[in-house]
Scaffold this motif. Structure first.
Motif, PDB file in Angstrom:
ATOM      1  N   ARG A 144      56.465  37.550  37.423  1.00 26.44           N
ATOM      2  CA  ARG A 144      55.010  37.427  37.499  1.00 26.44           C
ATOM      3  C   ARG A 144      54.398  37.712  36.136  1.00 26.44           C
ATOM      4  O   ARG A 144      54.974  38.398  35.305  1.00 26.44           O
ATOM      5  CB  ARG A 144      54.420  38.435  38.499  1.00 26.44           C
ATOM      6  N   GLY A 145      53.192  37.223  35.945  1.00 30.61           N
ATOM      7  CA  GLY A 145      52.373  37.619  34.816  1.00 30.61           C
ATOM      8  C   GLY A 145      51.172  38.403  35.314  1.00 30.61           C
ATOM      9  O   GLY A 145      50.597  38.072  36.359  1.00 30.61           O
ATOM     10  N   TYR A 146      50.812  39.465  34.585  1.00 33.24           N
ATOM     11  CA  TYR A 146      49.670  40.320  34.946  1.00 33.24           C
ATOM     12  C   TYR A 146      48.689  40.304  33.781  1.00 33.24           C
ATOM     13  O   TYR A 146      49.086  40.520  32.632  1.00 33.24           O
ATOM     14  CB  TYR A 146      50.114  41.761  35.193  1.00 33.24           C
ATOM     15  N   TRP A 147      47.388  40.069  34.059  1.00 35.44           N
ATOM     16  CA  TRP A 147      46.383  40.010  32.995  1.00 35.44           C
ATOM     17  C   TRP A 147      45.194  40.901  33.350  1.00 35.44           C
ATOM     18  O   TRP A 147      44.629  40.820  34.448  1.00 35.44           O
ATOM     19  CB  TRP A 147      45.899  38.572  32.809  1.00 35.44           C
ATOM     20  N   TRP A 148      44.807  41.741  32.380  1.00 35.97           N
ATOM     21  CA  TRP A 148      43.651  42.613  32.547  1.00 35.97           C
ATOM     22  C   TRP A 148      42.352  41.804  32.555  1.00 35.97           C
ATOM     23  O   TRP A 148      42.249  40.762  31.905  1.00 35.97           O
ATOM     24  CB  TRP A 148      43.556  43.610  31.402  1.00 35.97           C
ATOM     25  N   THR A 149      41.354  42.326  33.253  1.00 38.28           N
ATOM     26  CA  THR A 149      39.976  41.885  33.077  1.00 38.28           C
ATOM     27  C   THR A 149      39.160  43.092  32.593  1.00 38.28           C
ATOM     28  O   THR A 149      39.644  44.225  32.599  1.00 38.28           O
ATOM     29  CB  THR A 149      39.349  41.366  34.390  1.00 38.28           C
ATOM     30  N   SER A 150      37.919  42.841  32.202  1.00 37.67           N
ATOM     31  CA  SER A 150      37.054  43.935  31.749  1.00 37.67           C
ATOM     32  C   SER A 150      36.247  44.538  32.890  1.00 37.67           C
ATOM     33  O   SER A 150      35.419  45.418  32.661  1.00 37.67           O
ATOM     34  CB  SER A 150      36.097  43.425  30.667  1.00 37.67           C
ATOM     35  N   THR A 151      36.479  44.099  34.101  1.00 35.23           N
ATOM     36  CA  THR A 151      35.682  44.540  35.245  1.00 35.23           C
ATOM     37  C   THR A 151      36.232  45.843  35.818  1.00 35.23           C
ATOM     38  O   THR A 151      37.412  45.893  36.206  1.00 35.23           O
ATOM     39  CB  THR A 151      35.664  43.455  36.335  1.00 35.23           C
ATOM     40  N   PRO A 152      35.425  46.911  35.870  1.00 37.91           N
ATOM     41  CA  PRO A 152      35.919  48.192  36.396  1.00 37.91           C
ATOM     42  C   PRO A 152      36.304  48.084  37.865  1.00 37.91           C
ATOM     43  O   PRO A 152      35.774  47.267  38.624  1.00 37.91           O
ATOM     44  CB  PRO A 152      34.731  49.139  36.215  1.00 37.91           C
ATOM     45  N   TYR A 153      37.223  48.938  38.257  1.00 40.47           N
ATOM     46  CA  TYR A 153      37.659  49.035  39.651  1.00 40.47           C
ATOM     47  C   TYR A 153      37.843  50.513  39.946  1.00 40.47           C
ATOM     48  O   TYR A 153      38.686  51.179  39.342  1.00 40.47           O
ATOM     49  CB  TYR A 153      38.963  48.271  39.851  1.00 40.47           C
ATOM     50  N   LEU A 154      37.027  51.050  40.844  1.00 35.85           N
ATOM     51  CA  LEU A 154      37.000  52.485  41.120  1.00 35.85           C
ATOM     52  C   LEU A 154      36.732  53.259  39.822  1.00 35.85           C
ATOM     53  O   LEU A 154      36.079  52.756  38.921  1.00 35.85           O
ATOM     54  CB  LEU A 154      38.298  52.919  41.796  1.00 35.85           C
ATOM     55  N   THR A 155      37.240  54.481  39.694  1.00 36.24           N
ATOM     56  CA  THR A 155      36.870  55.337  38.568  1.00 36.24           C
ATOM     57  C   THR A 155      37.756  55.143  37.356  1.00 36.24           C
ATOM     58  O   THR A 155      37.281  55.044  36.223  1.00 36.24           O
ATOM     59  CB  THR A 155      36.919  56.828  38.999  1.00 36.24           C
ATOM     60  N   THR A 156      39.061  55.063  37.565  1.00 34.67           N
ATOM     61  CA  THR A 156      39.999  55.044  36.438  1.00 34.67           C
ATOM     62  C   THR A 156      40.795  53.748  36.381  1.00 34.67           C
ATOM     63  O   THR A 156      41.897  53.721  35.843  1.00 34.67           O
ATOM     64  CB  THR A 156      40.973  56.232  36.540  1.00 34.67           C
ATOM     65  N   ALA A 157      40.250  52.667  36.929  1.00 29.22           N
ATOM     66  CA  ALA A 157      41.017  51.428  37.028  1.00 29.22           C
ATOM     67  C   ALA A 157      40.195  50.237  36.550  1.00 29.22           C
ATOM     68  O   ALA A 157      38.983  50.320  36.352  1.00 29.22           O
ATOM     69  CB  ALA A 157      41.484  51.202  38.467  1.00 29.22           C
ATOM     70  N   LEU A 158      40.882  49.126  36.325  1.00 29.97           N
ATOM     71  CA  LEU A 158      40.277  47.841  36.006  1.00 29.97           C
ATOM     72  C   LEU A 158      40.849  46.794  36.958  1.00 29.97           C
ATOM     73  O   LEU A 158      41.963  46.933  37.452  1.00 29.97           O
ATOM     74  CB  LEU A 158      40.577  47.418  34.563  1.00 29.97           C
ATOM     75  N   ARG A 159      40.087  45.740  37.172  1.00 34.06           N
ATOM     76  CA  ARG A 159      40.614  44.621  37.947  1.00 34.06           C
ATOM     77  C   ARG A 159      41.592  43.833  37.071  1.00 34.06           C
ATOM     78  O   ARG A 159      41.447  43.793  35.844  1.00 34.06           O
ATOM     79  CB  ARG A 159      39.489  43.720  38.435  1.00 34.06           C
ATOM     80  N   TYR A 160      42.561  43.221  37.710  1.00 33.40           N
ATOM     81  CA  TYR A 160      43.505  42.363  36.993  1.00 33.40           C
ATOM     82  C   TYR A 160      43.864  41.159  37.866  1.00 33.40           C
ATOM     83  O   TYR A 160      43.624  41.160  39.084  1.00 33.40           O
ATOM     84  CB  TYR A 160      44.767  43.132  36.594  1.00 33.40           C
ATOM     85  N   TRP A 161      44.445  40.134  37.222  1.00 33.92           N
ATOM     86  CA  TRP A 161      44.871  38.933  37.937  1.00 33.92           C
ATOM     87  C   TRP A 161      46.364  38.728  37.740  1.00 33.92           C
ATOM     88  O   TRP A 161      46.922  39.099  36.704  1.00 33.92           O
ATOM     89  CB  TRP A 161      44.088  37.708  37.453  1.00 33.92           C
ATOM     90  N   VAL A 162      46.984  38.129  38.741  1.00 29.08           N
ATOM     91  CA  VAL A 162      48.428  37.905  38.747  1.00 29.08           C
ATOM     92  C   VAL A 162      48.709  36.431  39.016  1.00 29.08           C
ATOM     93  O   VAL A 162      48.079  35.817  39.875  1.00 29.08           O
ATOM     94  CB  VAL A 162      49.122  38.759  39.841  1.00 29.08           C
ATOM     95  N   ILE A 163      49.642  35.867  38.266  1.00 29.82           N
ATOM     96  CA  ILE A 163      50.196  34.543  38.551  1.00 29.82           C
ATOM     97  C   ILE A 163      51.684  34.739  38.802  1.00 29.82           C
ATOM     98  O   ILE A 163      52.365  35.437  38.043  1.00 29.82           O
ATOM     99  CB  ILE A 163      49.961  33.564  37.390  1.00 29.82           C
ATOM    100  N   THR A 164      52.211  34.139  39.876  1.00 29.66           N
ATOM    101  CA  THR A 164      53.585  34.398  40.282  1.00 29.66           C
ATOM    102  C   THR A 164      54.452  33.155  40.145  1.00 29.66           C
ATOM    103  O   THR A 164      53.967  32.032  40.032  1.00 29.66           O
ATOM    104  CB  THR A 164      53.657  34.882  41.742  1.00 29.66           C
ATOM    105  N   TRP A 165      55.760  33.402  40.217  1.00 25.13           N
ATOM    106  CA  TRP A 165      56.726  32.304  40.151  1.00 25.13           C
ATOM    107  C   TRP A 165      56.537  31.318  41.305  1.00 25.13           C
ATOM    108  O   TRP A 165      56.846  30.131  41.197  1.00 25.13           O
ATOM    109  CB  TRP A 165      58.148  32.878  40.193  1.00 25.13           C
TER     110      TRP A 165
END
Length: 330
Positions: A144-165
């Motif tokens: 898989r590939g994992y990519w950060w976004t700049s959008t906050p998620y809860l207190t200590t997290a960020l949203r991210y997107w995944v593309i899979t095989w």
């Protein structure tokens, strides 16, 4: 005057009379209304790593960045995309997820990506909080590939997107201490400010071992970003009340001076300048019981000859005895 001349004059007119609306050429790949970089970022800065700590993987897949570094690592004229930018990308990819994937990246039944968009996604994988790597590299099943976004998620997290095989694409939220790829999008933007380093994750694999009547050894796995650990001793199945019994920078501790044959329960928290982690699971151990004392000497030993070939021997019972040994002597 042909159409090309009219179009050229229109562009010149817009630039002269509306200077704030210059047409900015895409220096990456144009996908719908968006301009993306055509590869993962590979700038060695901040908290960033090569997959499996192998520098050749950075050349192929780009670096994996923690969330705070990802927020500010894109070069001038580019920015870390928002969650909404990725949603737009997924909608604008009319021919499916395979259109975003490199032709080297195999999909279901080992069919490669088509990369008709030029996005050239590759399975960069993810770096976990404990420093291990997973899901990366071409040729691995379930990569898989994992990519950060700049959008906050809860207190200590960020949203991210995944593309899979398997040609699926989805989003989630992850702790900023994780390591993921960065794919910049063209444009200037104001990203959320980097957050202070969060408290470390809760220690795992907490266990204990009673080695004597008065000693129990306690150990646990290290927590990424921890300055030290606090060991608590508690009572009852719910481990309350809890008392702090040790602060250490190590991942083990020997609790001595304990009572024999007694059950003790332990929990551990990691800490750093941002605060404490959650409490770990409970480890329960019982110190060794004292070795039993020998029973008292039997008393009232007597014998009675009942025939030419038989003697009956008897004695009083001894408290705590599990049996008796009878000796004959001369």
């Amino acid at each position: 005057m042909n159409f090309k001349n009219i179009f050229f004059l229109l562009i010149v007119f817009l630039i002269i009379f509306f200077p704030g609306n210059e047409v900015i050429a895409c220096s990456g790949v144009q996908i719908g209304s968006q301009c993306w970089m055509d590869r993962n970022l590979n700038i060695n800065t901040g908290n960033s790593w090569c997959y499996n700590n192998n520098s050749s993987n950075c050349s192929t897949y780009g670096r994996l960045y923690d969330g705070n570094t990802a927020l500010s690592v894109c070069p001038s004229g580019w920015r870390l995309p928002t969650h909404g930018d990725w949603e737009t990308l997924s909608r604008d990819t009319k021919s499916g997820v395979s259109a975003l994937k490199s032709t080297q990246w195999m999909g279901p039944d080992w069919i490669p990506g088509t990369n008709t968009t030029g996005f050239t996604a590759l399975p960069g994988g993810v770096r976990h909080l404990n420093g291990t790597y997973e899901y990366g590299l071409l040729g691995n099943i379930s990569n898989r590939g994992y990519w950060w976004t700049s959008t906050p998620y809860l207190t200590t997290a960020l949203r991210y997107w995944v593309i899979t095989w398997a040609n699926s694409m989805w989003d989630s939220g992850g702790h900023r201490s994780l390591g993921m790829s960065v794919r910049c999008i063209q444009g200037e933007g104001t990203a959320p400010p980097p957050q202070p380093d969060p408290p470390p994750p809760t220690p795992g694999n907490v266990s204990c071992n009673a080695t004597s009547q008065s000693r129990i050894n306690v150990s646990w796995s290290s927590s990424s970003g921890a300055t030290g650990y606090r060991v608590y001793r508690c009572s009852g199945s719910w481990c309350t009340p809890t008392s702090l019994v040790r602060t250490t920078s190590s991942t083990s501790w020997s609790n001595t001076g304990l009572n024999s044959g007694t059950t003790y329960r332990y929990r551990v928290r990691a800490y750093n300048s941002a605060g404490n982690s959650g409490y770990s699971s409970i480890a329960t151990c019982t110190t060794h019981s004292p070795a039993p004392s020998p029973p008292p000497t039997p008393s009232n030993v007597s014998c009675d000859a009942t025939s030419q070939s038989r003697i009956n021997v008897s004695w009083s019972s001894s408290s705590g005895a599990t049996g008796y040994r009878v000796y004959r002597c001369s």
